[in-house]
Each structure stands twice: as C-alpha cells, then as structure tokens.
Design an enzyme around this catalytic site. Structure first.
Site, PDB file in Angstrom:
ATOM      1  N   ARG A  26       0.870  -1.182   0.000  1.00  0.00           N
ATOM      2  CA  ARG A  26       0.000   0.000   0.000  1.00  0.00           C
ATOM      3  C   ARG A  26       0.897   1.219   0.000  1.00  0.00           C
ATOM      4  O   ARG A  26       1.766   1.367   0.870  1.00  0.00           O
ATOM      5  CB  ARG A  26      -0.878  -0.025   1.263  1.00  0.00           C
ATOM      6  CG  ARG A  26      -1.795   1.159   1.423  1.00  0.00           C
ATOM      7  CD  ARG A  26      -2.956   1.017   0.431  1.00  0.00           C
ATOM      8  NE  ARG A  26      -4.076   1.867   0.766  1.00  0.00           N
ATOM      9  CZ  ARG A  26      -4.111   3.179   0.595  1.00  0.00           C
ATOM     10  NH1 ARG A  26      -3.065   3.817   0.125  1.00  0.00           N
ATOM     11  NH2 ARG A  26      -5.188   3.862   0.902  1.00  0.00           N
ATOM     12  N   GLU A  34     -11.691   4.255  -5.408  1.00  0.00           N
ATOM     13  CA  GLU A  34     -11.929   2.817  -5.249  1.00  0.00           C
ATOM     14  C   GLU A  34     -12.829   2.280  -6.359  1.00  0.00           C
ATOM     15  O   GLU A  34     -13.732   2.977  -6.811  1.00  0.00           O
ATOM     16  CB  GLU A  34     -12.614   2.547  -3.899  1.00  0.00           C
ATOM     17  CG  GLU A  34     -11.878   3.060  -2.696  1.00  0.00           C
ATOM     18  CD  GLU A  34     -10.605   2.297  -2.406  1.00  0.00           C
ATOM     19  OE1 GLU A  34     -10.459   1.148  -2.866  1.00  0.00           O
ATOM     20  OE2 GLU A  34      -9.745   2.864  -1.711  1.00  0.00           O
ATOM     21  N   ARG A  76      -1.155  -5.592   4.629  1.00  0.00           N
ATOM     22  CA  ARG A  76      -0.358  -5.116   3.502  1.00  0.00           C
ATOM     23  C   ARG A  76       0.857  -4.346   4.013  1.00  0.00           C
ATOM     24  O   ARG A  76       0.795  -3.691   5.050  1.00  0.00           O
ATOM     25  CB  ARG A  76      -1.177  -4.191   2.599  1.00  0.00           C
ATOM     26  CG  ARG A  76      -2.375  -4.850   1.969  1.00  0.00           C
ATOM     27  CD  ARG A  76      -3.179  -3.866   1.158  1.00  0.00           C
ATOM     28  NE  ARG A  76      -3.776  -2.858   2.047  1.00  0.00           N
ATOM     29  CZ  ARG A  76      -4.675  -1.949   1.662  1.00  0.00           C
ATOM     30  NH1 ARG A  76      -5.056  -1.887   0.396  1.00  0.00           N
ATOM     31  NH2 ARG A  76      -5.182  -1.092   2.521  1.00  0.00           N
TER      32      ARG A  76
END
Length: 114
Positions: A26, A34, A76
């Site tokens: 990320r 999104e 992440r």
C-alpha cells in the site's frame, strides 16, 4: 537513513496498491478512487480505472525500490515506493489521481518528498 530495497515482478492492483513478488504493498500517505467503495467510508472521488492505468504507466520499465514502514490493518506492507527515484505517491497526487492523507503518512515521508 532509510533502507531502500529493490522490488521486482510488480503489478498494479489499484491506484494506491501494488503486488510485487507476492507481497501486497500500500503506497504510503495517499488514497486513490476505489473500484468498490465500502458503505462505511467516504471514498476519494475520481476514476479508479484511470488511477490504476496511470500508476501502471509510472512503473512500466522502471526500477522500483521501497522503503518499508510497517503494515496496515489488512496485513499489507506500507511503504514509500520509488520508480527510478521518483516517489509514486507524489506522482499520483500531482497528476490528480490520488489525494494526500496526512494521518496515513507515517513519519511525514511523503510530505517531505512532495
């Protein structure tokens, strides 16, 4: 001094995420539009496909390095990723495909680069 590590075999997931050698990354300090905005949050406006395509163009054929700074709540890797020395988060912000989120910028790394 930060430790930069080379990345390889990277693919763009969306406007603020990469997958490199099986590692989900990320990009630090930014939020991009999104594809599916969860009902419990306010998402950045814009075209998610355009953001993904732009990030894909930024990494194409370039040497990528990362400064890892931790993990997010989804597991992440959080990191500052550079393409031939240019901060990808800064590039996404300047192109209008992402917005800077100060509270997501661990240590102000993105703010310093941009």
């Amino acid at each position: 001094m930060s430790l930069l590590v080379a990345l390889s075999l990277c693919a763009v997931i969306d406007g603020d995420s990469l997958r490199c050698n099986g590692e989900n990354i990320r990009l630090l300090g930014i939020d991009a539009p999104e594809f599916r905005c969860p009902s419990n949050r306010q998402c950045v406006e814009g075209d998610p496909q355009a953001a993904k395509d732009y990030l894909t163009g930024l990494i194409a054929g370039r040497g990528l390095t990362i400064e890892r700074v931790g993990q997010d709540r989804y597991g992440r890797t959080l990191g500052v990723v550079y393409a031939d020395g240019y901060n990808l988060s800064c590039s996404m912000i300047s192109a209008g495909h992402a917005v800077y989120i100060e509270r997501w910028d661990n240590g102000g790394r993105v703010a310093r680069d941009c």
